[in-house]
Design an enzyme around this catalytic site. Sequence first.
Site, PDB file in Angstrom:
ATOM      1  CG  ASP A  25      -1.994  -1.070   1.133  1.00 50.70           C
ATOM      2  OD1 ASP A  25      -2.057  -1.760   0.249  1.00 50.70           O
ATOM      3  OD2 ASP A  25      -2.904  -1.228   2.156  1.00 50.70           O
ATOM      4  CE  LYS A 130      -3.577  -4.404   1.033  1.00 52.62           C
ATOM      5  NZ  LYS A 130      -4.228  -3.590   2.155  1.00 52.62           N
ATOM      6  CB  CYS A 163      -2.128  -2.619   5.355  1.00 48.10           C
ATOM      7  SG  CYS A 163      -3.642  -1.749   5.087  1.00 48.10           S
TER       8      CYS A 163
HETATM    9  C1  C5J Z   1      -3.010   0.516   5.417  1.00 48.02           C
HETATM   10  C2  C5J Z   1      -4.760   1.636   6.520  1.00 48.02           C
HETATM   11  N1  C5J Z   1      -2.481   0.300   4.378  1.00 48.02           N
HETATM   12  N2  C5J Z   1      -3.670   2.125   7.619  1.00 48.02           N
HETATM   13  N3  C5J Z   1      -4.172   1.251   5.715  1.00 48.02           N
HETATM   14  O1  C5J Z   1      -2.089   0.452   6.676  1.00 48.02           O
HETATM   15  O2  C5J Z   1      -5.907   1.994   6.718  1.00 48.02           O
END
Ligand code: C5J
Length: 225
Positions: A25, A130, A163
């Site tokens: 991400d 995702k 994540c």
């Molecule tokens: C991720 C989030 N990628 N913190 N998403 O950690 O909402």
Amino acid sequence: MAITLPAEPAPVTLHPATTALVVIDMQRDFLEPGGFGASLGNDVSRLGAAVPACAAALAIARRAHLTIVHTREGHRPDLSDCPPAKWERGPPGMRIGDPGPMGRILIRGEPGHDIVPDLAPLPGEVVLDKPGKGAFCQTDLELILRNRGIATLLVCGVTTEVCVNTTVREANDRGFRCVVLGDACASYIPEFHAAGLAMIKAQGGAGGGIFGWVSDSAALGAAFR
Ligand code: C5J
């Protein structure tokens, strides 16, 4: 050829042919102002700290011909894959799907959903969309990894405790060995970054911690030299 990577709680041995780098991400929506991370009240500038180490890990993985997976958290434009419990979390006007400076927040195809330019995927690398925090939830990641015979995941990205940790826990339960590259992860909340790494390597011995190992990009570079 087996490679031994210095890590905590113990060194870990991996084989390049069965190892994948999973970059979680590293999207504009989390790293840049005006996106999803900012909509939840976070100081997004903290996440930039992980970019150089992610770039180093990508360069090492590309040189070593490892399988590379980039994940992106986001939703369909009609929000049909966004659970109401997730959507209603943001403040009105800054929720998933609302317009922002990088397009609609956390929506696939919008500029904010893109991976930051410094870490852009190359042709042939897996880009995995995702809807949730974990990369195995409602995706074909497990099938892709099993088809390639992957046994070990090198994991980096953001955020450490959300994540990254969710994906590592999912992977651990599926039998993958996970090595988190600590300097290539970051959080909006520094204490959570430290705790997130500590939880991976805790309760460990020679066979790794409860969820795997923690290493860093410099150790990875030295091990693959
Ligand atoms: C991720 C989030 N990628 N913190 N998403 O950690 O909402």
